[in-house]
Design a protein around this motif. Structure first.
Motif, short mmCIF file in Angstrom:
data_model
loop_
_atom_site.label_atom_id
_atom_site.label_comp_id
_atom_site.label_asym_id
_atom_site.label_seq_id
_atom_site.Cartn_x
_atom_site.Cartn_y
_atom_site.Cartn_z
N ALA A 99 1.12 -2.43 -11.37
CA ALA A 99 2.30 -2.78 -12.17
C ALA A 99 3.40 -1.74 -11.97
CB ALA A 99 1.94 -2.89 -13.64
N GLU A 100 3.02 -0.47 -11.90
CA GLU A 100 4.00 0.59 -11.72
C GLU A 100 4.65 0.52 -10.34
OE1 GLU A 100 4.18 5.39 -12.34
OE2 GLU A 100 2.63 4.24 -13.37
N ALA A 101 3.94 -0.04 -9.37
CA ALA A 101 4.50 -0.21 -8.03
C ALA A 101 5.38 -1.46 -7.93
CB ALA A 101 3.38 -0.29 -7.00
N VAL A 148 0.85 -1.20 0.00
CA VAL A 148 0.00 0.00 0.00
C VAL A 148 0.88 1.24 0.00
CG1 VAL A 148 -1.66 1.33 1.35
CG2 VAL A 148 -1.96 -1.13 1.11
N LYS A 149 1.95 1.21 0.78
CA LYS A 149 2.88 2.35 0.84
C LYS A 149 3.53 2.59 -0.52
CE LYS A 149 6.66 4.16 3.61
NZ LYS A 149 7.60 3.90 4.70
N ARG A 150 3.93 1.51 -1.21
CA ARG A 150 4.55 1.67 -2.53
C ARG A 150 3.57 2.26 -3.54
NH1 ARG A 150 7.62 -3.69 -4.25
NH2 ARG A 150 6.03 -4.59 -3.00
N ILE A 151 2.32 1.80 -3.51
CA ILE A 151 1.32 2.33 -4.44
C ILE A 151 1.05 3.80 -4.13
CG2 ILE A 151 -1.11 2.17 -5.15
CD1 ILE A 151 -0.84 -0.88 -4.78
N ALA A 191 1.66 9.55 -5.36
CA ALA A 191 1.95 10.83 -4.72
C ALA A 191 2.52 11.85 -5.69
CB ALA A 191 2.90 10.63 -3.55
N GLY A 192 3.28 11.40 -6.65
CA GLY A 192 3.90 12.32 -7.59
C GLY A 192 2.96 12.80 -8.67
#
Length: 177
Positions: free
Chosen positions: A112-114, A31-34, A39-40
């Motif tokens: 996928a991006e995470a 969850v933190k990675r996503i 965030a950006g």
């Protein structure tokens, strides 16, 4: 008639190659990675009402501070109105809500991006993740059942993949009171 059979033989099943069944829940690290990915890119109250279709009453949802802040930024940047859809679908002619298919595609892209496997996670993973975190934090399965909108506690335990650990009668017999 032979032409129809020939065409039917060439058709591919709609679910061929797809994983069927329940998806995994996200771990706190995932969850933190996503969230870092999102965030950006881009302040409502902590409790919001989410409208539903098919004449169902709206659902009240609680937002964390980080979620409320991010949602507030999104509304400000996108120029959304209070009466409009926060996440509108494609097409500029008429504003429509994002479809389930569009949301699934977007979620798979974010997963996928995470750096996670998109085949293992779906929209139900988000729901299951929140419910599991509430259950782990409180230990109250009845509250989680109500939040998920399940009629039976068995449905909730099946949804969260909570296995029966032991026989209640055996536990009762073990305590001599």
């Amino acid at each position: 008639m032979a032409l129809k059979k020939k065409r039917a033989a060439k058709r591919r099943a709609w679910n061929k190659g797809l994983e069927i069944g329940q998806r995994d829940a996200f771990t706190p690290a995932q969850v933190k990675r996503i969230r870092q990915v999102l965030a950006g890119r881009g302040v409502p109250g902590s409790i919001i009402n989410v409208a539903r279709t098919r004449r169902k009453p709206p659902v009240r949802c609680a937002l964390s501070e980080a979620t409320a802040k991010a949602l507030g930024k999104w509304i400000a940047v996108s120029g959304k109105k209070r009466t409009g859809y926060i996440f509108s679908g494609r097409g500029a002619a008429l504003p429509r809500p994002m479809t389930v298919r569009q949301m699934n595609r977007l979620l798979k892209f974010w997963v996928a991006e995470a750096g996670l496997d998109p085949k293992k996670y779906g929209k139900e993973s988000l729901r299951r993740t929140k419910a599991l975190h509430i259950l782990n934090g409180t230990g109250d399965l009845e509250t989680v059942r109500m939040l998920l909108g399940h009629a039976k506690i068995e449905s909730t335990s099946k949804f969260l993949r909570i296995a029966k650990k032991s026989d209640p009668i055996a536990i009762s017999c073990a305590f001599d009171i």
